[in-house]
Structures are given as C-alpha cells and as structure tokens.
Design a protein around this motif. Structure first.
Motif, PDB file in Angstrom:
ATOM      1  N   VAL A  25      69.302  56.562 -49.307  1.00 52.33           N
ATOM      2  CA  VAL A  25      69.024  57.056 -47.947  1.00 52.33           C
ATOM      3  C   VAL A  25      67.672  57.749 -47.908  1.00 52.33           C
ATOM      4  N   GLU A  80      69.330  51.966 -42.359  1.00 46.28           N
ATOM      5  CA  GLU A  80      69.675  53.364 -42.641  1.00 46.28           C
ATOM      6  C   GLU A  80      70.999  53.729 -41.982  1.00 46.28           C
ATOM      7  N   VAL A  81      71.234  53.217 -40.763  1.00 46.95           N
ATOM      8  CA  VAL A  81      72.510  53.465 -40.079  1.00 46.95           C
ATOM      9  C   VAL A  81      73.663  52.872 -40.887  1.00 46.95           C
ATOM     10  N   ARG A  82      73.461  51.637 -41.386  1.00 44.60           N
ATOM     11  CA  ARG A  82      74.505  50.998 -42.214  1.00 44.60           C
ATOM     12  C   ARG A  82      74.775  51.808 -43.478  1.00 44.60           C
ATOM     13  N   LEU A  84      74.327  55.046 -43.905  1.00 46.64           N
ATOM     14  CA  LEU A  84      75.036  56.278 -43.551  1.00 46.64           C
ATOM     15  C   LEU A  84      76.499  55.993 -43.216  1.00 46.64           C
ATOM     16  N   THR A  85      76.759  54.843 -42.611  1.00 44.54           N
ATOM     17  CA  THR A  85      78.146  54.452 -42.321  1.00 44.54           C
ATOM     18  C   THR A  85      78.939  54.325 -43.623  1.00 44.54           C
ATOM     19  N   VAL A 176      76.492  64.242 -42.218  1.00 37.47           N
ATOM     20  CA  VAL A 176      76.123  62.825 -42.278  1.00 37.47           C
ATOM     21  C   VAL A 176      76.410  62.137 -40.948  1.00 37.47           C
ATOM     22  N   ARG A 177      77.532  62.486 -40.328  1.00 36.22           N
ATOM     23  CA  ARG A 177      77.853  61.892 -39.026  1.00 36.22           C
ATOM     24  C   ARG A 177      76.819  62.281 -37.963  1.00 36.22           C
ATOM     25  N   GLU A 179      73.661  62.975 -38.589  1.00 42.16           N
ATOM     26  CA  GLU A 179      72.467  62.192 -38.919  1.00 42.16           C
ATOM     27  C   GLU A 179      72.600  60.769 -38.382  1.00 42.16           C
ATOM     28  N   LYS A 180      73.797  60.198 -38.538  1.00 36.80           N
ATOM     29  CA  LYS A 180      74.035  58.837 -38.057  1.00 36.80           C
ATOM     30  C   LYS A 180      73.909  58.788 -36.530  1.00 36.80           C
ATOM     31  N   LEU A 183      70.284  58.863 -35.606  1.00 33.06           N
ATOM     32  CA  LEU A 183      69.653  57.575 -35.895  1.00 33.06           C
ATOM     33  C   LEU A 183      70.025  56.529 -34.855  1.00 33.06           C
ATOM     34  N   GLN A 184      71.280  56.530 -34.419  1.00 30.35           N
ATOM     35  CA  GLN A 184      71.701  55.577 -33.400  1.00 30.35           C
ATOM     36  C   GLN A 184      70.955  55.814 -32.084  1.00 30.35           C
TER      37      GLN A 184
END
Length: 397
Positions: A25, A80-82, A84-85, A176-177, A179-180, A183-184
């Motif tokens: 990441v 990066e989204v993937r 973090l998922t 982390v959520r 951050e995701k 990013l979204q």
C-alpha cells in the motif's frame, strides 16, 4: 502445548502478511503521488494558444499524453482501493480470530474458577498442606498451590491482553476503512476529470478533422523536418565515429571506452530524463498515429519531451561532447559519446558545452528552444554507434 505453538505460528504468519500488505500500500501511495505530481505539472503545458494547425497538433499531443497520465492515475487508485479492500478483509479475519481466542480464554478462566471453588468447598487449604506425610510431599503441595494460583493470574492477564488486541484491531480496521472511503471519493473525482479531458480531446480531434487538408500538410511538413534532422544526425554520428577511429586510440583509451559502454548498458531503464522540470512525452519512438486519426502518421527517430519555457537539456550519463552542430532555423544539436553509445539533444537555442568537454550524469547540455507555436520541445535520440535505439527503453519511468 503443541496447539499453542500452532496458534502462535499462525499469528506470526498473519502479522507478516499484514506487514507485506502495508508495504504494498505504501509503495502504491508513493507511485500514485508521483503520477499526481506529473499530471498536475502538465497543466502548465496546456496553456499555449491554438492559433494554427501546428499549435493545435502540438496541443493534441500534450492533451493525449496528459490523458494517458490521468488514466494511469485512475488505474493506480483502483489498485490501491483493491489492496485496501483485501487488507480490511484480512483485518476482519484477524478480529474474528482474536474474538474466538478471547472467548476460549474466558471459558478456561471460568472453568478454573469453578474448579477452585469446588476444591475450596471440599478441602481446607491448610488441612491440605498439614496433612502431608513428609517434607517432600509438603513442598510438592506448596508448589502445586503456587502454580495453580499463577495459572489463574496468567489466564486473567491473557484475557486483558486479548481485550487490548481486539480494541487495537478495531481501531486499525476503522482507519483502513476510512482510507478506503477517501480513496473511493478521490476515484470519483479522477473519473470526472478524465471524462472532462476526454471531451476536450474529442473536440480538438473534431476541429482538426474538419481541416483535414491543412492537417495533412502540417504532418507532411513535420515528417520532412524529422527526416532531414535524422539524416543530419546520422551524418554527424558517422563523422564522429570516423574521426574516433582515425585517432587510433591507445589500448588504455579503448579499455576506458569499453568500460563506459558496459556501465551505460547496465543502467538501461535507469537513465535520468534528459529535460529539467515538468515534462510530457509528446512524441514517441517509431511510427506513431496522431490521436484519433489512424490515417495520419509520423515516423519519429527519437522521442520528444515538452517542458516549460527555458527548460534545460541534461546529460543522461557520463561522457564526452563529440559534436555541436547547427540543425537549421537557428537551433542547435549536441552529440555526447558514452563509449560506443551516443546520446543526441536537439532543438536547443543555446549550449553550455563545446566539443571535447567531459560531462557527468545530469550536467546541463543547453537550453531548449521554444518554437513558433509556443511549445518548448527537446528532441532526444539514442544510438549504439549507427544503430538507433528506443530512448523510452533506457530512461527511468
């Protein structure tokens, strides 16, 4: 005991896995930041007017390259989204595992407490000790009571530790959520920007298509200039090679050239970009189509890097200036020899070097000129003796 070793091993593997994900990441964040910097910097390169066909073609090249950068940025954000998922999923699994272990600890502690109460009700601890038949039995019973009490404390400490781990894991998941989510939101903004730039590109392509005859004349003119420059560069390189052979280098000088060639080769893909400041590659090596018009093509013998006004050309490696030549219309070209390799810098309005100068990696070769359309473009070629190479394979991306 063996089961606890297995649990510990699994936990260690999970932690290492998470560290690996964190590194990935962070690496993607750095790559995204660099792409964002390039996309932002390229905004300045779109500011010139589109007063004629030449400047419109130049603007289309800039806009097309900027759009490539935008799409690359979109791909980076999606990746990066993937990532973090996957990280959130892994953290959720870790949390469930900790919660299960926490429940098991609580159950063991409760069972131990129940056993202790039963023993306390049926047997007085003092009587248990004083009824020992000898000193050895007494010491064993004392040790048993001490170990039993210690195990209860250890279980209690373990429960407290699991509670702290669960709390920390929940905080990590929340971070982390968040951050995701950010990013979204950024992904949505970047997609909107990409659509806007695609529309600008389409409008410019349509404008050029409406002037098909003038466009083809301009591309034909550019191709003639490229061909003429290519012939002049080939002539200058052939002359430099002839003079080098005529000089009858000593064995020591030949060994130095051979070593420099090997060093140059070992840096393939790591050479610095030969222009300073923000830039865009507006002309790639080889046969290229003008964006949106497959029937309009140019054969480029190097790459074209557009920068800001007064951007400087810089040497991509240690070497010696073998030629400084006039390439027409007041522009200057410079050849730098790196053993058997030769780098070529064209469209300069002035130079900081003369024939015979020794240069180091990153040294200034000269200032790039600005053409009549307001574009500051360095034409850069790379050769191995007379063989043309694709500079994009050698320059650090």
């Amino acid at each position: 005991m063996r089961s606890w070793f297995l649990i510990l091993a699994c936990l260690m593997l999970s932690v290492l896995s998470l560290y690996g994900q964190d590194d990935a990441v962070e690496r993607m964040k750095r790559q995204k930041a660099e792409i964002e910097r390039q996309v932002a910097a390229s905004e300045k390169l779109l500011s010139s007017t589109d007063r004629d066909i030449k400047s419109q073609v130049a603007s289309l090249n800039v806009l097309s390259e900027r759009l490539k950068g935008r799409r690359k940025l979109l791909d980076q954000v999606k990746q990066e989204v993937r990532s973090l998922t996957l990280q959130v999923d892994e953290l959720d699994r870790e949390l469930r595992k900790l919660q299960k272990e926490y429940g098991e600890c609580q159950e063991r502690y409760a069972e131990a407490c129940r056993f202790h109460q039963k023993q306390k009700a049926s047997l007085d601890p003092l009587m248990f000790l004083f009824s020992s038949q000898d000193y050895r039995q007494l010491t064993r019973r004392l040790r048993y009571l001490k170990e039993y009490s210690g195990s209860l404390h250890a279980l209690a400490d373990e429960i407290s530790a699991k509670q702290r781990e669960i709390g920390a894991k929940r905080q990590e998941i929340e971070k982390v959520r968040n951050e995701k989510l950010q990013l979204q939101e950024e992904l949505t903004r970047q997609e909107a920007s990409a659509r806007s730039e695609e529309q600008k590109q389409k409008q410019l392509i349509d404008k050029l298509k409406s002037k098909s005859s003038s466009l083809k004349k301009e591309i034909s003119r550019q191709q003639k200039e490229i061909t003429a420059l290519g012939k002049e560069i080939d002539r200058q390189i052939a002359e430099a090679i002839r003079k080098s052979k005529a000089a009858k280098k000593t064995k020591e000088e030949s060994e130095v050239d051979l070593k420099l060639s090997g060093s140059f080769e070992s840096n393939k893909g790591r050479l610095p970009v030969p222009i300073t400041g923000p830039y865009l590659v507006v002309g790639n090596y080889g046969m290229q189509s003008v964006a949106g018009m497959k029937d309009v093509r140019l054969n480029n013998l190097g790459i074209d890097l557009q920068g800001e006004p007064d951007a400087e050309a810089r040497s991509v490696f240690d070497g010696e200036v073998t030629t400084v030549f006039q390439q027409g219309k007041g522009q200057i070209g410079v050849l730098v020899r790196h053993g058997s390799y030769i780098s070529v810098y064209c469209n300069l309005k002035s130079t900081d070097v003369v024939k015979g100068d020794k240069v180091k990696t990153g040294d200034t070769i000269g200032t790039v000129g600005t053409d009549s359309s307001g574009k500051t473009v360095l034409h850069f070629q790379l050769h191995k003796e007379t063989q043309k190479l694709n500079p994009s394979d050698w320059i650090k991306k």
